[in-house]
Write an enzyme that holds these catalytic residues in place. Structure first.
Site, PDB file in Angstrom:
ATOM      1  N   GLY A 131       0.788  -1.229   0.000  1.00  0.00           N
ATOM      2  CA  GLY A 131       0.000   0.000   0.000  1.00  0.00           C
ATOM      3  C   GLY A 131       0.817   1.275   0.000  1.00  0.00           C
ATOM      4  O   GLY A 131       0.342   2.321   0.437  1.00  0.00           O
ATOM      5  N   ASN A 145       1.617   2.962  -2.632  1.00  0.00           N
ATOM      6  CA  ASN A 145       0.936   3.887  -3.558  1.00  0.00           C
ATOM      7  C   ASN A 145      -0.303   4.486  -2.907  1.00  0.00           C
ATOM      8  O   ASN A 145      -0.613   5.662  -3.130  1.00  0.00           O
ATOM      9  CB  ASN A 145       0.579   3.173  -4.864  1.00  0.00           C
ATOM     10  CG  ASN A 145       1.754   3.112  -5.816  1.00  0.00           C
ATOM     11  OD1 ASN A 145       2.152   4.135  -6.376  1.00  0.00           O
ATOM     12  ND2 ASN A 145       2.328   1.923  -5.997  1.00  0.00           N
ATOM     13  N   ASN A 195      -5.001   2.071 -13.039  1.00  0.00           N
ATOM     14  CA  ASN A 195      -4.040   1.136 -12.450  1.00  0.00           C
ATOM     15  C   ASN A 195      -2.638   1.713 -12.588  1.00  0.00           C
ATOM     16  O   ASN A 195      -2.388   2.525 -13.484  1.00  0.00           O
ATOM     17  CB  ASN A 195      -4.133  -0.220 -13.161  1.00  0.00           C
ATOM     18  CG  ASN A 195      -3.452  -1.339 -12.384  1.00  0.00           C
ATOM     19  OD1 ASN A 195      -2.970  -1.142 -11.263  1.00  0.00           O
ATOM     20  ND2 ASN A 195      -3.408  -2.520 -12.972  1.00  0.00           N
ATOM     21  N   HIS A 255       1.417   0.528 -13.028  1.00  0.00           N
ATOM     22  CA  HIS A 255       2.245  -0.635 -13.356  1.00  0.00           C
ATOM     23  C   HIS A 255       3.706  -0.219 -13.400  1.00  0.00           C
ATOM     24  O   HIS A 255       4.024   0.870 -13.872  1.00  0.00           O
ATOM     25  CB  HIS A 255       1.819  -1.223 -14.705  1.00  0.00           C
ATOM     26  CG  HIS A 255       2.649  -2.407 -15.098  1.00  0.00           C
ATOM     27  ND1 HIS A 255       2.599  -3.600 -14.402  1.00  0.00           N
ATOM     28  CD2 HIS A 255       3.570  -2.583 -16.067  1.00  0.00           C
ATOM     29  CE1 HIS A 255       3.452  -4.455 -14.939  1.00  0.00           C
ATOM     30  NE2 HIS A 255       4.052  -3.852 -15.953  1.00  0.00           N
TER      31      HIS A 255
END
Ligand code: GRF
Length: 222
Positions: free
Chosen positions: A17, A19, A112, A114
């Protein structure tokens, strides 16, 4: 969304977590006008849950193992998000593929992050694959989630040089620092109503820079 509105966020996590923390920190320092309505983890032991609780953010554990199908799992997530009037969903290290149940409910409303420069190196080993391939520039990507793995329209990317003595951990750690900059930034662009989708391209309104000098290669965040 308009410049002054606050976007209601749902954040989905599976692990550390960091981010999520970067999003929380951006909100706290006033760089992002968002309210995290709910953090959902598919794993009860995800460290990110503790980060959310520490900031008084509501959390829910929805374990994928307890559902007969991907769709049933997604329906449970969707119900929780709808209950809190969530407008944008941020996948922050969420390790499950979403089904059309979620994708159709939030079209171009699921982002999202990546840890590669997509479309290179999709999947769960971005930094390792980049080192093994021998690229000189790695990085990270925020994109809108569509069916498929790591294939949706790209919103923001940041470049990270690969150093001669890099191993997977070192490169991943430097990429992660950039993730923490660009994810809140991408959410902020959404909140300001500046993202427009044209086919595969995400146009950032008000960005007049040329591709070669674009500040969005390593965007300033505040
Ligand atoms: C990040 O490297 C992200 O790119 C990938 O999973 C990792 C999540 O890290 N999808 P964290 O849970 O946000 O710390």
């Amino acid at each position: 969304m308009t410049e002054n509105s606050t976007v209601k966020l749902g954040v989905l996590i599976s692990g550390t977590g960091s981010n999520l923390q970067a999003i929380i920190d951006a909100i706290l320092r006033g760089a992002l006008k968002a309210e995290i309505r709910l953090v959902i983890s598919n794993r009860p032991d995800a460290q990110g849950l503790e980060r959310a609780r520490r900031h008084g953010i509501e959390t829910a554990v929805i374990e994928h193992r307890k559902f007969a199908s991907r769709e049933d799992f997604d329906r449970a997530i969707l119900a929780a998000l709808r209950d809190r009037s969530v407008e944008l969903v941020a996948l922050a290290g969420f390790m499950r593929l979403l089904s059309p149940v979620m994708l159709d409910a939030f079209p171009t409303r699921i982002m999202n992050i990546h840890n590669s420069l997509l479309p290179s190196f999709p999947g769960i080993h971005g930094p390792k694959d980049a080192i093994e391939y021998g690229v000189k520039i790695a990085g990270c990507t925020v994109f809108f989630v569509t069916p498929g793995v790591d294939v949706g329209p790209v919103i923001v990317q940041a470049a990270v040089p690969v150093l001669a003595d890099d191993d997977e951990q070192r490169l991943a750690a430097r990429i992660l620092q950039q993730e923490h900059r660009i994810f809140p930034h991408a959410i902020s662009l959404f909140q300001q109503g500046r993202l427009e989708i044209a086919g595969r391209r995400v146009i950032i309104k008000g960005d007049s820079s040329t591709p070669n000098s674009s500040p969005l290669v390593n965007p300033p965040v505040d």
